[in-house]
Design a protein around this motif. Structure first.
Motif, PDB file in Angstrom:
ATOM      1  N   LEU A  23       0.840  -1.199   0.000  1.00 30.72           N
ATOM      2  CA  LEU A  23       0.000   0.000   0.000  1.00 30.72           C
ATOM      3  C   LEU A  23       0.877   1.252   0.000  1.00 30.72           C
ATOM      4  O   LEU A  23       0.643   2.210  -0.719  1.00 30.72           O
ATOM      5  CB  LEU A  23      -0.900  -0.024   1.239  1.00 30.72           C
ATOM      6  N   ARG A  24       1.937   1.181   0.819  1.00 28.82           N
ATOM      7  CA  ARG A  24       2.852   2.324   0.917  1.00 28.82           C
ATOM      8  C   ARG A  24       3.549   2.578  -0.409  1.00 28.82           C
ATOM      9  O   ARG A  24       3.757   3.707  -0.817  1.00 28.82           O
ATOM     10  CB  ARG A  24       3.901   2.065   2.002  1.00 28.82           C
ATOM     11  N   LYS A  25       3.919   1.480  -1.087  1.00 28.47           N
ATOM     12  CA  LYS A  25       4.638   1.627  -2.358  1.00 28.47           C
ATOM     13  C   LYS A  25       3.709   2.020  -3.490  1.00 28.47           C
ATOM     14  O   LYS A  25       4.158   2.235  -4.613  1.00 28.47           O
ATOM     15  CB  LYS A  25       5.315   0.301  -2.721  1.00 28.47           C
ATOM     16  N   GLY A  26       2.431   2.040  -3.219  1.00 26.25           N
ATOM     17  CA  GLY A  26       1.488   2.410  -4.269  1.00 26.25           C
ATOM     18  C   GLY A  26       1.149   1.248  -5.183  1.00 26.25           C
ATOM     19  O   GLY A  26       0.557   1.432  -6.237  1.00 26.25           O
ATOM     20  N   GLN A  27       1.558   0.017  -4.796  1.00 25.30           N
ATOM     21  CA  GLN A  27       1.251  -1.137  -5.637  1.00 25.30           C
ATOM     22  C   GLN A  27      -0.110  -1.741  -5.298  1.00 25.30           C
ATOM     23  O   GLN A  27      -0.572  -2.654  -5.964  1.00 25.30           O
ATOM     24  CB  GLN A  27       2.355  -2.201  -5.499  1.00 25.30           C
ATOM     25  N   ALA A  28      -0.714  -1.240  -4.232  1.00 23.85           N
ATOM     26  CA  ALA A  28      -2.049  -1.706  -3.874  1.00 23.85           C
ATOM     27  C   ALA A  28      -2.916  -0.489  -3.570  1.00 23.85           C
ATOM     28  O   ALA A  28      -2.414   0.538  -3.113  1.00 23.85           O
ATOM     29  CB  ALA A  28      -1.983  -2.605  -2.642  1.00 23.85           C
TER      30      ALA A  28
END
Lengths: 312, 372
Positions: free
Chosen positions: B89-94
């Motif tokens: 979520l933090r990496k923007g992948q979710a």
């Protein structure tokens, strides 16, 4: 009734007085030049004459019409050529010309005799976009457009600025022919050498009219005796001359120094000798017939009280 | 009249000779419609969902399965590692993380209720809200299934008594494109009308040709009419192109009357051209036109209701919209095309825009006369 009368015209832009109490007249059939350096107020005056700008005070009468009030009649009499090339770059030579013709309710055919002299060199390029013309040709096109409605009066704002010497000469020849056709011409120029080509001139600087008259009259009224100094290293000499108490003013004129004495020495050559002492080269000093530029410098000095030492 | 015709002839000659102008006129509508309609959509597909399953029971598996089956979600399984899921979520992948707690099945059986934790990336509030709404709908569905299977429903306090059947009017399939096309056509017509006219007028100033025109017998009103008519025509032409594309390519229904639409558009363009003329009197070169124009147009567009309904805006914004011409046209074009509204339905807007046209033109012409 004079053809054009400029009567006490003043105009300011904010705190700047562009024109101050300008008055002069232009006779019918005359080639009249307004001579002055950049920023003298020439364009402002021309815009007022062409009814594009209102004066703060004074008025301009063209054949008795007040240009501010009867601008509709005036615009049919005047052919105006602004200082900047202001035709449509994306229309061809022919399209520009016929556009202005139709707008004035005439046609290229009807005015052919009138514009022929100016337009004929452009005929081979009539399909070319105006923006792609050379400077000299642009100027001819602009003049053709100003002539298309067969005006009696041409107002040309610095038409020769930025044009090569050959085209300038050609342009003046054209103007003389137009004048001989009976068109009255008011032209402005910053080039003093062009003043001699006018019938009469007005000298203008910083919004003030300095003098009006024919070029020969103006030159004749030059109040002092003018000398010319020729030689090398003239710049080093100029400083010394200006410090000399005998010299009223001296200025560089091309590769010469023009000089007017406050107290004329009996033998200028002998007077010059000691001054050139440490400057290399040989110098000659001779009397000279004043030209228009000399008159201009003299007149500017009269209007502007500057301190004697650093005059001009 | 003859003079105006000559001016028009000159103007069209210049427009069609301008290599940059032609694409703007003909390609802009195509590109705007084809790209923007697809891109500017609020429909959510492929929301990246990470499932953390701490229960590992049949029911928790079925819940995860239900999301996998939905076309709106793209599910990744993170086992029972919540840390890893949050990292995604933090990496923007979710976009979302669903945490099914341990004992989920047991508590459901025993208590009939259990909490599921949702973590949602809410940088874009609208998308976050929508994603959550989709997810809730699936959860509710799952809940209903469970209740039916377990027979828990027998006479208990269940919301199954009311069965909601919805029917969407004017856009039955909730097709977002059909909502967007009319809006984009409004933008198109506005930009063409306002910028091209203002730029063209100020160019005459920049090149100094206005000086030469001013010494001819052309009257100011003739000059202005000669300048504005071409862009009025071009903008209406672009509107027709837009409608054609919408009708044939996107199957947009055109329920209302086209003459009414074009009548309104013609009036609307008078407002826009007036604004363009007004801008040109303030600017002395084309850069200034662009900056002043952008200031107006961005505010107008964002408040016009192209994406968000103007009715939900705060009261002050609705008041400001009284002077926003785009808001009127945005509403009217959708009413005519999607709802089939006629002249009587849009009478109020028609009168308002008519008054606006007179005011905008009057003001612009007055200022134009004063400045030159």
């Amino acid at each position: 009734m004079e053809f054009l009368e400029v009567i006490h015209v003043s105009r300011s832009f904010g705190p700047v007085n562009a024109l101050l109490e300008i008055s002069f007249t232009v006779h019918r059939g005359e080639l009249f030049g307004l001579i002055g350096p950049d920023g003298a107020g020439k364009t402002t005056l021309f815009r007022i004459v062409a009814s594009l700008l209102l004066p703060d005070e004074g008025k301009v009468l063209l054949k008795g019409h007040d240009v501010a009030k009867d601008y509709k009649q005036v615009r049919r009499i005047i052919g105006y050529m602004p200082g900047r090339f202001s035709l449509y770059h994306d229309l061809t030579v022919e399209e520009n010309l016929s556009f202005y013709a139709t707008v004035f309710g005439t046609s290229l055919k009807e005015s052919a005799a009138y514009v022929h002299r100016v337009y004929s060199p452009l005929i081979p390029f009539r399909k070319r976009l105006a923006g792609k013309l050379s400077g000299g040709m642009k100027q001819k096109l602009a003049l053709s457009c100003a002539l298309i409605h067969r005006p009696e009066f041409l107002v040309l704002d610095e038409p020769t600025t930025g044009v090569d010497a050959v085209s300038r000469k050609e342009f003046w020849e054209m103007l003389e022919e137009l004048r001989d056709m009976g068109i009255t011409i008011l032209i402005s120029t910053p080039y003093m050498d062009e003043a001699g080509l006018c019938d009469r001139v007005a000298l203008i600087d910083k919004g003030k009219l300095l003098q009006t008259g024919s070029p020969s009259e103006i030159v004749r009224t030059f109040p002092a005796k003018l000398y010319v100094i020729r030689g090398e290293n003239l710049y080093s000499l100029l400083g010394r001359l200006r410090k000399s108490p005998e010299v009223k003013y001296a200025f560089m004129f091309g590769r010469e120094i023009h000089l007017v004495f406050r107290r004329e020495p009996d033998d200028p050559a002998r007077w010059l000798g000691p001054l050139t002492g440490t400057v290399d080269g040989t110098f000659s000093i001779d009397p000279l017939e004043p030209g228009m530029e000399d008159c201009f410098v003299e007149l500017m000095g009269k209007k502007e009280p500057v301190d004697g030492e650093e005059n001009v | 009249m003859r003079t105006i015709l000559f001016l028009l002839q000159k103007e069209f000659l210049q427009i069609f000779r301008n290599r940059l102008m032609l694409p703007v006129i003909f390609v802009l509508p195509l590109v705007q419609l084809l790209i923007l309609v697809h891109a500017a959509t609020l429909e959510m597909k492929k929301i990246d969902l990470v499932v953390v399953n701490r229960d590992l029971s049949t029911w928790s598996g079925r819940l995860a399965q239900k999301f996998t089956a939905s076309p709106f979600f793209r599910v990744q399984d993170a086992g029972n590692n919540q840390e890893a899921a949050q990292e995604l979520l933090r990496k923007g992948q979710a976009d979302m993380v669903m945490v099914i707690p341990a004992g989920f099945e047991r508590n459901m059986m025993r208590e009939g209720e259990e909490s599921v934790q949702w973590l949602v990336d809410a940088i874009n509030g609208t998308t976050a809200g929508l994603s959550y709404a989709y997810a809730s709908a699936i959860l509710a569905d799952f809940h209903r299934e469970l209740l039916q299977e377990t027979g828990y429903s027998a006479g208990m306090d269940l919301p199954s008594g009311i069965n909601v059947r919805e029917r969407y009017w004017y856009n039955p399939k909730l097709n977002y494109k059909i909502f967007m096309i009319p809006g984009i056509m409004v933008l198109l017509v506005t930009i063409i009308g306002m910028f091209l006219s203002a730029l063209n007028l100020v160019r005459e100033k920049e090149l100094g040709t206005i000086e030469q025109i001013n010494v001819t017998p052309i009257r100011k009103y003739q000059f202005i009419i000669g300048k504005l008519i071409p862009f009025w025509v071009i903008a209406l032409f672009d509107l027709s192109v837009g409608l054609t594309i919408g009708y044939f390519l996107f199957n947009m229904p055109i329920l209302g009357s086209l003459p009414v639409l074009f009548a309104f558009a013609s009036l609307y363009l008078m407002v826009i051209l007036g604004l363009g003329l007004f801008i040109s009197t303030m600017a002395s070169n084309q850069q200034q036109v662009m900056f002043i124009g952008f200031f107006f147009i961005i505010v107008f567009i964002l408040m016009s209701g192209i994406f968000t309904s103007t009715e939900t805006m705060p009261a002050w914004a609705r008041t400001v919209n009284i002077i926003n011409p785009l808001a009127y046209f945005m509403r009217v074009i959708r009413m005519i095309i999607l709802k089939g509204s006629g002249l009587t339905d849009i009478g109020r807007e028609m009168i308002a825009i008519g008054i606006y046209a007179v005011l905008a033109m009057g003001l612009a012409v007055w200022r134009y006369r004063k400045v030159t």
